[in-house]
Design a protein around this motif. Structure first.
Motif: not given
Length: 468
Positions: A165, A168-169, A367, A398
């Motif tokens: 995470l 992807f954040n 990720g 996300i």
């Protein structure tokens, strides 16, 4: 070639491996050994190059001074080797896990052309220090109590979710940079991808650095690079240090990063143990503690937090040289480079398009490293506890869910990280009590024997990794 348990060389010296000039097939240079000094210096230089591609991107994306950041990676590495008594080879590079919380505090936009706000940088440094303090405390606890409680708190499903995470954040940040110069960004991404598969050995492992250089040349041709800062910078000088400031309301942004640094350090210890044939678990607490103190020191001086680097594990796997003195050479080299202001100014000229292309690959890699943790540990997503743990945590990160509580702000990474831990343990406890832990999330459609095939693949993959 397991080292005898009584051999703990510390800094009493490194014995020469063979004649110091060659390594026979199947042999490795252990942490307490070294090659001849010219060859050791050469290996150290490779470690500098390996860590550089990712390390210098952190200050470019956060607005921190590149030379200052590089200085503290060198300092942190020397500290790490000292605390681990020269038994655990590692380079402490800049942590990508801290990019998101630093950016949330500083509001720095790398493509806006506006300098980083000094007051906001100071507050971000305070957050970095808080991460380091907590990590150091956990290191002390692990040293005396062992690391089994960490495994129970963060099983593979949770660890994988947290690592994944974070990458992807950061995706929106990469897209912002790509939009500034899409052609240059595309050239950078394509270069990194092609170099990875076209070349073997160290060149393939340096695909990010080489890809950035190709993207940089493209940016120069397209007129996207401003060289004025390089000419204005002095040839030699100390890095610019910056004092920190503290505000408790930002703790919610930073403290979840500790979970990632724990996972990275533990993974590093286990990786080196597998490659050298030594059981180094007893050094886990020391590794966590030294990384924590390194992060604290960096935060006080204006550098980003530090962590162990997979890039340097790649160099060790390619060379089969695990000598810790090579890392001392790398650390000294990094300290020397940090005192060349023109070098730092040159790094700062890398434009948004190149950064966006490199970040697209790097953030995606972060990720997918989380997904790799799931695959390697054969996490069963037919188990609704695992499925919901990952599902909720990933969406929180996300979409960057945000919660303001008592003056503290908790954004996507914090929400997703704590969410993964809480959801997993709460659901597991309830499902165990209710006897629902064997129910499927959806009708089973996999053919019989799939689980056995998966287990066989996992064992084969583990064997291949040990054989590399």
């Amino acid at each position: 070639m397991a080292q005898q348990s009584g051999e703990k060389p510390g800094f009493r010296g490194w014995k020469l491996h063979g004649d110091g000039k060659s390594i026979a097939t199947g042999e490795v240079v252990m942490p307490n050994e070294r090659l001849s000094w010219p060859r050791t210096i050469g290996i150290g230089a490779q470690h500098i190059v390996a860590m550089f591609g990712a390390t210098f991107l952190v200050p470019l994306l956060t607005g921190f001074d590149p030379s200052t950041t590089l200085f503290f990676t060198g300092f942190g590495t020397l500290l790490f080797i000292l605390v681990t008594a020269g038994r655990l080879p590692s380079y402490l590079g800049s942590s990508f896990a801290l990019i998101a919380p630093i950016g949330a505090v500083t509001l720095y936009d790398p493509h806006a052309g506006v300098p980083l706000d000094g007051a906001r940088q100071a507050l971000a440094q305070g957050g970095v220090i808080s991460v380091g303090v907590l990590l150091a405390v956990i290191g002390v606890v692990v040293h005396f109590a062992g690391a089994r409680w960490i495994d129970k708190l963060m099983p593979p499903i949770v660890t994988g979710a947290i690592v994944s995470l974070i990458g992807f954040n950061l995706a929106p940040s990469a897209w912002k940079n790509v939009q500034q110069a899409p052609v240059t960004a595309a050239v950078t991404v394509v270069s990194i991808v092609l170099i990875t598969v076209l070349f073997k050995g160290i060149i393939g492992r340096l695909s990010i650095l080489i890809g950035v250089l190709i993207g940089y040349v493209c940016a120069i041709v397209r007129g996207e690079v401003n060289f004025e800062a390089i000419g204005a910078a002095p040839a030699v000088g100390l890095p610019v240090f910056h004092a920190p400031a503290f505000d408790p309301k930002y703790l919610g942004l930073f403290l979840p990063v500790v979970l990632v640094l724990i996972a990275e350090n533990i993974g590093h210890v286990k990786s080196v143990s597998a490659m050298t044939g030594q059981n180094l678990d007893e050094l886990t607490g020391r590794a966590l503690f030294s990384d924590g103190i390194s992060t604290v020191v960096a935060g006080f001086g204006g550098g980003s937090g530090t962590t162990t680097y997979a890039e340097n594990i790649g160099v060790m796997a390619a060379t089969r040289v695990y000598s810790t003195v090579a890392y001392i050479v790398a650390a000294i080299g990094a300290l020397a480079l940090s005192m060349l202001p023109k070098f730092g100014a040159a790094i700062a000229t890398i434009p948004a398009g190149v950064l966006g292309g490199a970040a697209t690959v790097l953030y995606g890699m972060i990720g997918m490293l989380g997904v790799r943790i799931w695959v390697q540990n054969q996490v069963d997503f037919s188990d609704p506890v695992n499925l919901n743990t990952a599902a909720v945590a990933m969406v929180m990160a996300i979409a960057n869910y945000t919660l303001v509580l008592g003056g503290a702000t908790f954004e996507g990474i914090a929400m997703g990280s704590f969410g993964a831990i809480i959801i997993y343990h709460l659901m597991r406890w309830i499902s165990t009590k209710r006897g629902t832990n064997l129910e499927q999330a959806s009708p089973a459609s996999a053919p019989a024997g799939t689980e056995l095939m998966g287990a066989a693949y996992g064992k084969r993959h583990a064997a291949e990794k040990l054989a590399e």
